[in-house]
Design a protein around this motif. Sequence first.
Motif, PDB file in Angstrom:
ATOM      1  N   ASP A  64      -8.489  34.357  15.700  1.00 53.65           N
ATOM      2  CA  ASP A  64      -8.549  34.957  17.033  1.00 53.65           C
ATOM      3  C   ASP A  64      -7.532  34.330  17.978  1.00 53.65           C
ATOM      4  OD1 ASP A  64      -9.756  32.493  17.369  1.00 53.65           O
ATOM      5  OD2 ASP A  64     -11.602  33.259  18.276  1.00 53.65           O
ATOM      6  N   ALA A  65      -6.558  33.641  17.414  1.00 48.20           N
ATOM      7  CA  ALA A  65      -5.433  33.098  18.171  1.00 48.20           C
ATOM      8  C   ALA A  65      -4.265  32.916  17.207  1.00 48.20           C
ATOM      9  CB  ALA A  65      -5.797  31.762  18.837  1.00 48.20           C
ATOM     10  N   PRO A  66      -3.043  32.869  17.720  1.00 47.35           N
ATOM     11  CA  PRO A  66      -1.894  32.758  16.815  1.00 47.35           C
ATOM     12  C   PRO A  66      -1.930  31.496  15.969  1.00 47.35           C
ATOM     13  CG  PRO A  66      -1.194  33.408  19.021  1.00 47.35           C
ATOM     14  CD  PRO A  66      -2.637  33.028  19.134  1.00 47.35           C
ATOM     15  N   VAL A  67      -1.289  31.598  14.817  1.00 48.68           N
ATOM     16  CA  VAL A  67      -1.162  30.489  13.879  1.00 48.68           C
ATOM     17  C   VAL A  67       0.303  30.113  13.779  1.00 48.68           C
ATOM     18  CG1 VAL A  67      -1.244  29.920  11.407  1.00 48.68           C
ATOM     19  CG2 VAL A  67      -3.213  30.995  12.508  1.00 48.68           C
ATOM     20  N   GLU A  68       0.568  28.825  13.756  1.00 51.77           N
ATOM     21  CA  GLU A  68       1.932  28.370  13.520  1.00 51.77           C
ATOM     22  C   GLU A  68       1.917  27.253  12.488  1.00 51.77           C
ATOM     23  OE1 GLU A  68       2.818  25.185  17.041  1.00 51.77           O
ATOM     24  OE2 GLU A  68       2.727  27.299  17.644  1.00 51.77           O
ATOM     25  N   ARG A  69       3.044  27.089  11.847  1.00 50.45           N
ATOM     26  CA  ARG A  69       3.142  26.054  10.815  1.00 50.45           C
ATOM     27  C   ARG A  69       2.940  24.678  11.442  1.00 50.45           C
ATOM     28  NH1 ARG A  69       8.311  25.155   6.729  1.00 50.45           N
ATOM     29  NH2 ARG A  69       7.438  23.361   5.594  1.00 50.45           N
ATOM     30  N   ALA A  70       2.134  23.863  10.822  1.00 52.51           N
ATOM     31  CA  ALA A  70       1.891  22.511  11.322  1.00 52.51           C
ATOM     32  C   ALA A  70       3.115  21.640  11.091  1.00 52.51           C
ATOM     33  CB  ALA A  70       0.679  21.893  10.634  1.00 52.51           C
ATOM     34  N   PRO A  71       3.422  20.747  12.021  1.00 51.26           N
ATOM     35  CA  PRO A  71       4.536  19.833  11.782  1.00 51.26           C
ATOM     36  C   PRO A  71       4.235  18.886  10.636  1.00 51.26           C
ATOM     37  CG  PRO A  71       3.282  19.164  13.722  1.00 51.26           C
ATOM     38  CD  PRO A  71       2.727  20.492  13.291  1.00 51.26           C
ATOM     39  N   ASP A  72       5.273  18.351  10.038  1.00 51.01           N
ATOM     40  CA  ASP A  72       5.087  17.383   8.964  1.00 51.01           C
ATOM     41  C   ASP A  72       4.292  16.194   9.485  1.00 51.01           C
ATOM     42  OD1 ASP A  72       6.059  14.858   7.338  1.00 51.01           O
ATOM     43  OD2 ASP A  72       6.443  16.613   6.085  1.00 51.01           O
TER      44      ASP A  72
END
Length: 392
Positions: free
Chosen positions: A161-169
């Motif tokens: 229910d909210a955007p997803v972004e790649r997690a930082p290393d």
Amino acid sequence: MKTEHDTITTPVTADILRGHLDVEATAHGLLPHRLPARARRQIPDDQLAVAEAQPSGVRLVFRTRATTIELDTLPTKRIYRGFPAPADGVYDLLVDGRLAAQATVAGGNVRMITDMVTQSSELSEGPARTARFTGLPAGDKDVEIWLPHTEITELIALRTDAPVERAPDSGRRVWLHHGSSISHGSNATHPTATWPALAAALGGVELVNMGFGGGALLDPFTARAMRDTPADLISVKVGINIVNSDVMRLRAFAPAVHGFLDTLREGHPATPLLLVSAILCPVQEDTPGPLAPDFDGGTLRFRATGDPAERAAGRLTLNVIRDELARVVHQRAVDDPNLYYLDGRDLYGEGDYAEFPLPDEVHPDPAGHRRIGENFARLAFGDGRPFANVTG
């Protein structure tokens, strides 16, 4: 325009997965693998083919503000004919490194094991279902979804229910571990409760778990896969599968260990490398294999069927293997100062067996997994130990 309250579908792609070595596109979605395709083509038996596709240690990792997360999957569950079906595999959701929610997925495919010795099976197809997590903390957070460690899991869709972004290393060191069904997580109740997952959390490292049920047999294709996998720390836990499958004699064992280590060193010449022997297993300490299932009383236990007198002819037991592993490490010490040996009985020994007996005489219970994980963290990651985080 979408708002944070709309349902957003995010493709499940390899870049939000960790703990895997390969992915396979299927008719349903994405299937994580713990051996690369080249190695999988060399697997000689169905048991290892199933084990490497069970995603022990594999997790989705991403950053989001979502408070509701859904993951559509198609699991393949394993059931032994004549025994009750095990509980559905557990999905662990961690928020900022802490377990925040769990879910299960009913249905899916069923692999019915018809013969425990040959591992012959029958497959019945079933529907995909959804693991749903609600009431998660608001605000930006790092989310990990650890997949069930004993169910093959095809990943279909991720909805939030909210955007997803790649997690930082994370910046944490990568620990590559290979072992048997105990490392795979047999009898652990959920994926972050396997002993390698517990040890990784205590040691502050990223886990790549190549523990394969029945598959720690010094296979060259496994060594090559590890050679080609980036890692800061490596451990190889060997012994129990070689004894309980009775695949090798003493003459072949030490050269096979040397060959496995030589292959690892081709890709990781100076990486700290810890060779670990089997934990205490009374039925195999001085009795050769193979193991056989024993259903006396309706409870599954294992018993060794070999003759202890045949040790003189080169039959292997856990004590014989421990002596050989210690000797191999001593032999290589001049040329390999970053190779170490750990006796598995220091992870789980006589006192631990008295406190947490092996339910089937081979595999630890959940409390045993915690004890092994805590001991490994202390003996491997502690100050002055092989995997200590030395800086400066």
